[in-house]
Design an enzyme around this catalytic site. Structure first.
Site, mmCIF file in Angstrom:
data_model
loop_
_atom_site.group_PDB
_atom_site.id
_atom_site.type_symbol
_atom_site.label_atom_id
_atom_site.label_comp_id
_atom_site.label_asym_id
_atom_site.label_seq_id
_atom_site.Cartn_x
_atom_site.Cartn_y
_atom_site.Cartn_z
ATOM 1 N N ARG A 104 1.024 -1.365 -0.142
ATOM 2 C CA ARG A 104 -0.430 0.308 0.069
ATOM 3 C C ARG A 104 0.893 0.628 0.117
ATOM 4 N NH1 ARG A 104 -4.935 0.067 0.938
ATOM 5 N NH2 ARG A 104 -5.865 -2.063 1.596
ATOM 6 N N THR A 108 -0.650 7.988 -1.458
ATOM 7 C CA THR A 108 -2.131 7.398 -1.954
ATOM 8 C C THR A 108 -3.130 6.678 -1.432
ATOM 9 O OG1 THR A 108 -1.864 6.052 -3.446
ATOM 10 C CG2 THR A 108 -1.091 8.032 -3.551
ATOM 11 N N ASP A 200 -3.937 -10.353 12.489
ATOM 12 C CA ASP A 200 -3.454 -10.461 10.957
ATOM 13 C C ASP A 200 -2.744 -12.080 10.544
ATOM 14 O OD1 ASP A 200 -0.376 -10.405 9.441
ATOM 15 O OD2 ASP A 200 -1.188 -8.049 9.563
ATOM 16 N N ASP A 203 1.121 -12.237 10.140
ATOM 17 C CA ASP A 203 2.175 -12.553 10.864
ATOM 18 C C ASP A 203 1.978 -14.048 12.154
ATOM 19 O OD1 ASP A 203 3.247 -10.048 10.592
ATOM 20 O OD2 ASP A 203 1.940 -8.874 12.316
#
Length: 209
Positions: A104, A108, A200, A203
């Site tokens: 990401r 933006t 997550d 993870d």
């Protein structure tokens, strides 16, 4: 509008609950994800076309059904999607595997492709795009777009857990892509995590923070 298929088999739901538990360690988490992916693949591939062939059993000749040559490709979104590949390949070992890596952009907030390696005949295959979590839907939508730019048209999205926001995003951007999930959760929190979710997935899968 694309369809959302919730695979609510008791074994799937039981294993998803074990994965949600914060006390479940990486080893067990990986094993459960592998098992659920295999169970989900059974349903995801339910509409594969069949053809009739003639074989000889130990007793006589017989007309039987085999898959009609439709080729599959499994494309995990790195990195958590890797945990779903082996389970699916247990059922379809002849499938080819591609990979898509996204990050990401901090300015933006849009997904950016940093890696994409697909089978040379990917456009001729049915693509199973896999990622455990469908949260905002940004990464999944972008990955589908990258696949379409490379000529892929027959795509299914396979996720373990989805939020309504992510499903809505994919349906809006790609109404031709059906979505398969093991659980549809309540919502996203202010940080973009699925509630109740499981944290997550990457993870927990690889034991990182």
């Amino acid at each position: 509008m694309s369809k959302v298929h919730v695979i609510d088999h008791p074994l799937v739901q039981h294993k998803v609950s074990l994965m949600r538990d914060k006390e479940t360690g990486p080893k067990e988490f990986r094993e459960l994800l592998n098992e659920i992916s295999m169970l989900m693949a059974y349903e995801v591939t339910r509409d594969l076309p069949l053809k009739t062939v003639e074989i000889e059993t130990p007793i006589c000749r017989a007309q039987t059904k085999v898959i009609a040559g439709k080729k599959l490709a499994i494309v995990p979104i790195l990195r958590a999607g890797l945990g779903m590949v082996d389970g699916i390949m247990n059922l379809v070992p002849a499938a080819k595997v591609g990979h898509i890596g996204l990050y990401r952009d901090p300015n933006t907030l849009e997904p950016v492709e940093y890696y994409c390696k697909l089978p040379s005949d990917a456009e001729e295959r049915e693509i199973l795009l896999v990622d455990p979590m469908l949260a905002t839907g940004g990464s999944a939508s972008a990955a589908i777009g990258f696949l379409k730019k490379r000529g892929c048209r027959n795509i299914k999205l396979v996720n373990l857990i989805a939020a309504p926001e992510g499903v809505a995003r994919v349906q809006a951007d790609h109404p031709d892509v059906d979505i398969y999930v093991a659980a549809m959760d309540e919502k996203l929190n202010d940080h973009g995590y699925i509630i109740p979710g499981l944290g997550d997935a990457g993870d927990r899968l690889f034991g990182t923070k």
